[in-house]
Write a protein that holds these residues in place. Structure first.
Motif, mmCIF file in Angstrom:
data_model
loop_
_atom_site.group_PDB
_atom_site.id
_atom_site.type_symbol
_atom_site.label_atom_id
_atom_site.label_comp_id
_atom_site.label_asym_id
_atom_site.label_seq_id
_atom_site.Cartn_x
_atom_site.Cartn_y
_atom_site.Cartn_z
ATOM 1 N N THR A 27 28.160 42.483 22.997
ATOM 2 C CA THR A 27 28.385 43.128 24.297
ATOM 3 C C THR A 27 29.631 42.563 24.963
ATOM 4 O O THR A 27 30.470 43.314 25.479
ATOM 5 N N ALA A 28 29.783 41.240 24.941
ATOM 6 C CA ALA A 28 30.959 40.617 25.562
ATOM 7 C C ALA A 28 32.248 41.033 24.855
ATOM 8 O O ALA A 28 33.253 41.338 25.516
ATOM 9 N N VAL A 29 32.233 41.079 23.534
ATOM 10 C CA VAL A 29 33.418 41.487 22.779
ATOM 11 C C VAL A 29 33.744 42.951 23.076
ATOM 12 O O VAL A 29 34.899 43.300 23.343
ATOM 13 N N ARG A 30 32.730 43.798 23.041
ATOM 14 C CA ARG A 30 32.964 45.235 23.266
ATOM 15 C C ARG A 30 33.432 45.520 24.694
ATOM 16 O O ARG A 30 34.304 46.373 24.909
ATOM 17 N N GLU A 31 32.853 44.830 25.670
ATOM 18 C CA GLU A 31 33.292 45.038 27.055
ATOM 19 C C GLU A 31 34.730 44.582 27.250
ATOM 20 O O GLU A 31 35.513 45.258 27.935
ATOM 21 N N ALA A 32 35.100 43.446 26.646
ATOM 22 C CA ALA A 32 36.492 42.983 26.737
ATOM 23 C C ALA A 32 37.419 43.990 26.061
ATOM 24 O O ALA A 32 38.489 44.314 26.591
ATOM 25 N N ALA A 33 37.010 44.506 24.915
ATOM 26 C CA ALA A 33 37.819 45.500 24.201
ATOM 27 C C ALA A 33 37.970 46.770 25.040
ATOM 28 O O ALA A 33 39.076 47.320 25.142
ATOM 29 N N GLU A 34 36.879 47.227 25.642
ATOM 30 C CA GLU A 34 36.937 48.437 26.474
ATOM 31 C C GLU A 34 37.871 48.244 27.666
ATOM 32 O O GLU A 34 38.627 49.156 28.023
ATOM 33 N N THR A 35 37.814 47.079 28.275
ATOM 34 C CA THR A 35 38.703 46.787 29.407
ATOM 35 C C THR A 35 40.162 46.850 28.972
ATOM 36 O O THR A 35 41.003 47.451 29.651
ATOM 37 N N ILE A 36 40.465 46.256 27.842
ATOM 38 C CA ILE A 36 41.837 46.256 27.332
ATOM 39 C C ILE A 36 42.255 47.678 26.954
ATOM 40 O O ILE A 36 43.356 48.124 27.296
ATOM 41 N N ASN A 37 41.374 48.381 26.257
ATOM 42 C CA ASN A 37 41.705 49.735 25.799
ATOM 43 C C ASN A 37 41.898 50.713 26.957
ATOM 44 O O ASN A 37 42.671 51.667 26.834
ATOM 45 N N ALA A 38 41.225 50.480 28.072
ATOM 46 C CA ALA A 38 41.335 51.372 29.230
ATOM 47 C C ALA A 38 42.504 51.016 30.147
ATOM 48 O O ALA A 38 42.864 51.792 31.020
ATOM 49 N N SER A 39 43.111 49.869 29.928
ATOM 50 C CA SER A 39 44.158 49.391 30.819
ATOM 51 C C SER A 39 45.543 49.824 30.342
ATOM 52 O O SER A 39 45.846 49.788 29.154
ATOM 53 N N SER A 40 46.385 50.185 31.282
ATOM 54 C CA SER A 40 47.772 50.498 30.941
ATOM 55 C C SER A 40 48.633 49.238 30.902
ATOM 56 O O SER A 40 49.812 49.305 30.572
ATOM 57 N N ASP A 41 48.033 48.095 31.221
ATOM 58 C CA ASP A 41 48.770 46.832 31.201
ATOM 59 C C ASP A 41 48.966 46.286 29.787
ATOM 60 O O ASP A 41 49.748 45.368 29.574
ATOM 61 N N PHE A 42 48.231 46.821 28.823
ATOM 62 C CA PHE A 42 48.294 46.331 27.452
ATOM 63 C C PHE A 42 48.798 47.437 26.540
ATOM 64 O O PHE A 42 48.411 48.594 26.669
ATOM 65 N N ASP A 43 49.669 47.057 25.620
ATOM 66 C CA ASP A 43 50.177 48.000 24.623
ATOM 67 C C ASP A 43 49.452 47.745 23.301
ATOM 68 O O ASP A 43 50.072 47.601 22.255
ATOM 69 N N VAL A 44 48.127 47.651 23.413
ATOM 70 C CA VAL A 44 47.320 47.318 22.245
ATOM 71 C C VAL A 44 45.963 47.997 22.368
ATOM 72 O O VAL A 44 45.463 48.228 23.474
ATOM 73 N N HIS A 45 45.394 48.337 21.241
ATOM 74 C CA HIS A 45 44.032 48.869 21.170
ATOM 75 C C HIS A 45 43.197 47.851 20.393
ATOM 76 O O HIS A 45 43.628 47.357 19.361
ATOM 77 N N VAL A 46 41.997 47.557 20.891
ATOM 78 C CA VAL A 46 41.126 46.576 20.241
ATOM 79 C C VAL A 46 39.937 47.296 19.617
ATOM 80 O O VAL A 46 39.220 48.032 20.304
ATOM 81 N N ASP A 47 39.752 47.082 18.315
ATOM 82 C CA ASP A 47 38.589 47.583 17.591
ATOM 83 C C ASP A 47 37.636 46.424 17.338
ATOM 84 O O ASP A 47 38.076 45.291 17.093
ATOM 85 N N VAL A 48 36.352 46.709 17.379
ATOM 86 C CA VAL A 48 35.326 45.710 17.098
ATOM 87 C C VAL A 48 34.556 46.164 15.868
ATOM 88 O O VAL A 48 34.059 47.294 15.820
ATOM 89 N N VAL A 49 34.484 45.278 14.877
ATOM 90 C CA VAL A 49 33.747 45.569 13.649
ATOM 91 C C VAL A 49 32.605 44.572 13.541
ATOM 92 O O VAL A 49 32.830 43.361 13.539
ATOM 93 N N GLU A 50 31.390 45.100 13.467
ATOM 94 C CA GLU A 50 30.210 44.262 13.264
ATOM 95 C C GLU A 50 29.818 44.340 11.798
ATOM 96 O O GLU A 50 29.738 45.423 11.221
ATOM 97 N N ARG A 51 29.564 43.196 11.219
ATOM 98 C CA ARG A 51 29.222 43.144 9.796
ATOM 99 C C ARG A 51 28.059 42.180 9.599
ATOM 100 O O ARG A 51 28.010 41.128 10.244
ATOM 101 N N THR A 52 27.154 42.528 8.710
ATOM 102 C CA THR A 52 26.136 41.578 8.272
ATOM 103 C C THR A 52 26.569 41.047 6.911
ATOM 104 O O THR A 52 27.181 41.776 6.122
ATOM 105 N N PRO A 53 26.283 39.793 6.620
ATOM 106 C CA PRO A 53 26.812 39.177 5.394
ATOM 107 C C PRO A 53 26.361 39.839 4.098
ATOM 108 O O PRO A 53 27.068 39.776 3.106
ATOM 109 N N LEU A 54 25.217 40.475 4.089
ATOM 110 C CA LEU A 54 24.693 41.055 2.861
ATOM 111 C C LEU A 54 24.874 42.570 2.804
ATOM 112 O O LEU A 54 24.278 43.240 1.978
#
Length: 166
Positions: A27-54
């Motif tokens: 949740t914290a990672v996704r909310e930070a990513a959403e804030t960055i992705n919605a902001s015009s202050d950043f020239d970057v898009h953040v993707d979040v990938v969740e993976r289980t080891p198996l």
């Protein structure tokens, strides 16, 4: 031109309590990513990938995913004085193909134990040293209930997102 940053969250969370920890971090990672992705202050898009080891990926696919990520968060339970077998297996299968290409990658982790995290914490430090990652946020290692550690988990996650931005 917008660049993309990828945060890889790889965790083994087999119990409701461990899943609660994972959900707090995600949740914290996704909310930070959403804030960055919605902001015009950043020239970057953040993707979040969740993976289980198996998860059903080949060793090469897992290694390439780790190498391609701009930052990584590992999560595990502490079991019998060590990290989960699933996360250890992940490290085993990606090491040869990835360890020389992860130097300096921002990383951190959480470990939740029922009684003790000492051995698991030592193992994570050893493993992440072998991958030469940069521990860019204070790891969160604890026993017991999740609630007293939510703020630290959130801070760790947000710090890793910031580290991925450079």
């Amino acid at each position: 031109m917008t660049s993309t940053r990828t945060i890889l969250v790889i965790h083994h969370s087999p119990t409701p309590t461990a899943r609660d920890v994972a959900d707090t971090v995600l949740t914290a990672v996704r909310e930070a990513a959403e804030t960055i992705n919605a902001s015009s202050d950043f020239d970057v898009h953040v993707d979040v990938v969740e993976r289980t080891p198996l998860e059903g990926k080949t060793e090469k696919e897992l290694a390439e995913e780790l190498v391609a990520a701009d930052a990584v968060i590992f999560g595990t339970t502490a079991n019998f004085g060590y990290i989960s077998g699933a996360l250890k297996h992940y490290f085993d299968v990606v090491f040869v193909q990835a360890h020389e290409r992860t130097e300096g990658k921002p990383a951190s982790w959480w470990i939740r134990g029922g009684y003790d995290t000492t051995g698991a914490a030592k193992a994570m430090r050893t493993l992440t040293t072998g991958f030469s990652v940069d521990v860019a946020a204070e790891p969160v290692e604890f026993c017991g209930e999740v609630d007293p550690h939510r703020e630290a988990l959130t801070e760790m996650a947000q710090t890793i997102v910031g580290a991925a931005l450079g």
